[in-house]
Write a protein that holds these residues in place. Sequence first.
Motif, short mmCIF file in Angstrom:
data_model
loop_
_atom_site.label_atom_id
_atom_site.label_comp_id
_atom_site.label_asym_id
_atom_site.label_seq_id
_atom_site.Cartn_x
_atom_site.Cartn_y
_atom_site.Cartn_z
N VAL A 210 0.86 -1.18 0.00
CA VAL A 210 0.00 0.00 0.00
C VAL A 210 0.90 1.23 0.00
O VAL A 210 1.76 1.38 0.87
CB VAL A 210 -0.93 0.02 1.24
CG1 VAL A 210 -1.71 1.33 1.30
CG2 VAL A 210 -1.87 -1.18 1.21
N VAL A 211 0.74 2.11 -0.99
CA VAL A 211 1.55 3.31 -1.11
C VAL A 211 0.76 4.50 -0.57
O VAL A 211 -0.40 4.71 -0.95
CB VAL A 211 1.97 3.57 -2.57
CG1 VAL A 211 2.74 4.88 -2.70
CG2 VAL A 211 2.82 2.41 -3.08
N THR A 212 1.37 5.28 0.32
CA THR A 212 0.70 6.42 0.93
C THR A 212 1.48 7.70 0.67
O THR A 212 2.68 7.68 0.43
CB THR A 212 0.54 6.24 2.45
OG1 THR A 212 1.83 6.08 3.05
CG2 THR A 212 -0.31 5.02 2.78
N GLY A 213 0.77 8.82 0.74
CA GLY A 213 1.39 10.13 0.54
C GLY A 213 0.37 11.22 0.72
O GLY A 213 -0.84 10.98 0.68
N GLY A 214 0.86 12.45 0.91
CA GLY A 214 -0.01 13.58 1.13
C GLY A 214 -0.66 14.08 -0.14
O GLY A 214 -0.39 13.58 -1.24
N PRO A 215 -1.51 15.12 -0.02
CA PRO A 215 -2.23 15.65 -1.18
C PRO A 215 -1.31 16.12 -2.30
O PRO A 215 -1.66 16.02 -3.48
CB PRO A 215 -3.03 16.83 -0.59
CG PRO A 215 -3.15 16.52 0.86
CD PRO A 215 -1.90 15.79 1.23
N ASP A 216 -0.12 16.63 -1.94
CA ASP A 216 0.80 17.12 -2.96
C ASP A 216 1.73 16.01 -3.49
O ASP A 216 2.64 16.28 -4.27
CB ASP A 216 1.64 18.27 -2.42
CG ASP A 216 2.43 17.89 -1.18
OD1 ASP A 216 2.11 16.84 -0.57
OD2 ASP A 216 3.36 18.62 -0.81
N GLU A 217 1.46 14.78 -3.08
CA GLU A 217 2.29 13.66 -3.51
C GLU A 217 1.50 12.63 -4.33
O GLU A 217 1.96 11.50 -4.52
CB GLU A 217 2.92 12.97 -2.29
CG GLU A 217 3.90 13.87 -1.54
CD GLU A 217 4.30 13.33 -0.18
OE1 GLU A 217 5.34 13.77 0.33
OE2 GLU A 217 3.57 12.48 0.38
N SER A 218 0.34 13.03 -4.80
CA SER A 218 -0.51 12.09 -5.54
C SER A 218 0.17 11.56 -6.79
O SER A 218 0.11 10.36 -7.08
CB SER A 218 -1.84 12.77 -5.92
OG SER A 218 -2.55 13.14 -4.77
N GLU A 219 0.83 12.44 -7.54
CA GLU A 219 1.51 12.01 -8.76
C GLU A 219 2.67 11.08 -8.44
O GLU A 219 2.88 10.06 -9.11
CB GLU A 219 1.99 13.22 -9.56
CG GLU A 219 2.79 12.88 -10.82
CD GLU A 219 2.00 12.03 -11.82
OE1 GLU A 219 2.64 11.34 -12.64
OE2 GLU A 219 0.75 12.02 -11.77
N LEU A 220 3.44 11.40 -7.41
CA LEU A 220 4.53 10.54 -6.98
C LEU A 220 4.00 9.15 -6.61
O LEU A 220 4.55 8.12 -7.04
CB LEU A 220 5.26 11.15 -5.78
CG LEU A 220 6.30 10.28 -5.08
CD1 LEU A 220 7.46 9.96 -6.01
CD2 LEU A 220 6.80 10.95 -3.80
N CYS A 221 2.93 9.10 -5.83
CA CYS A 221 2.37 7.81 -5.41
C CYS A 221 1.83 7.02 -6.60
O CYS A 221 1.95 5.79 -6.63
CB CYS A 221 1.26 8.04 -4.38
SG CYS A 221 1.86 8.69 -2.79
N ARG A 222 1.24 7.73 -7.57
CA ARG A 222 0.74 7.03 -8.76
C ARG A 222 1.89 6.36 -9.51
O ARG A 222 1.79 5.20 -9.93
CB ARG A 222 0.02 8.02 -9.67
CG ARG A 222 -0.65 7.37 -10.89
CD ARG A 222 -1.10 8.40 -11.89
NE ARG A 222 0.02 9.14 -12.47
CZ ARG A 222 0.81 8.66 -13.42
NH1 ARG A 222 0.62 7.42 -13.89
NH2 ARG A 222 1.79 9.39 -13.89
#
Length: 316
Positions: A210-222
Amino acid sequence: MKALVVCLDGMTGVLLAGPAVRAVAAGADHVTLLCGPRGADAAALLPGVDEVLVWDAPWEGVRPPTVEEADVDGLLRRLRDAAYDTALVLPTSAHGPLPIALLLRMARVHRIGAEGADLPATLVDVGHPRLPARHDAEAGLDLAAALGFAPRAGDDGRPRVLPAPDTTGLTGNGPYVVLHPGAGTAERRWDAGRAAGTVALLADAGHRVVVTGGPDESELCRRVSGGVAVDLGGRTDLRTLTGVVRAADIVVAADSGPAHLAAATGTPTVSTCSPPARAERRGPYGVPSVQLGDPAELTPQDVLRAVQKLTKDGPA
């Protein structure tokens, strides 16, 4: 007794302040935690806190406010109106206790304790030198004890957070490993390609990720999820993330905040390592953990070996 605990550090420092906060709460009628904006969300998760007071100090953070923007007079009014009997000043990662101790004295706090030797008695009533080789969580308890606050019987002194929500609807059923590749600073952030390779390697080894991240990390997590992992980038606030890491087998984190959040829920952690002395003082506390090296040199194989070590060793 009305008590004030001051921790102007970020999320990591606030979570590590938790044991000291609980000790103060065991002997006080009301506990306020004074923290900066970077630690406010974590402060709301700490047991023993009756009120969170947020103030952006003009000497903290990467871009501190000016003295005028900080509204020092407004802070002093709020502290005077609250009429605190005692204040416990926990150290931040960068600054000593004297600036805030001066403000507390101006706000007529009756008794002030802070970490340090030879602190001026005009500002600090109880100065407690840090003992050798003490982790920040332990040092906070030492300072609380010097002010006369002892933990409740049975308190193990580990960082803890309030009960977390059930996040099965987000993560799905079954065991999983959390990978949190983002960080507050560029030098701590993992390279997206290496992080994606880590996801693939963990999946090949039989781990659901499961990959997690903040609102400004959505592209990184994708990019990191790559269609292999469950992508929760931008889909969790801090309380929801608490539920996600609590239910994980292991949390792999590039930043210290999520690693400490995992530790506060009792979940083993793998995290990139600051210099050894800093890791000994501020690494994840109270759970099995592996500290890895410079994130710029981190390989997927390094992470897999660390996860396998924790899986083999099991809970402490």
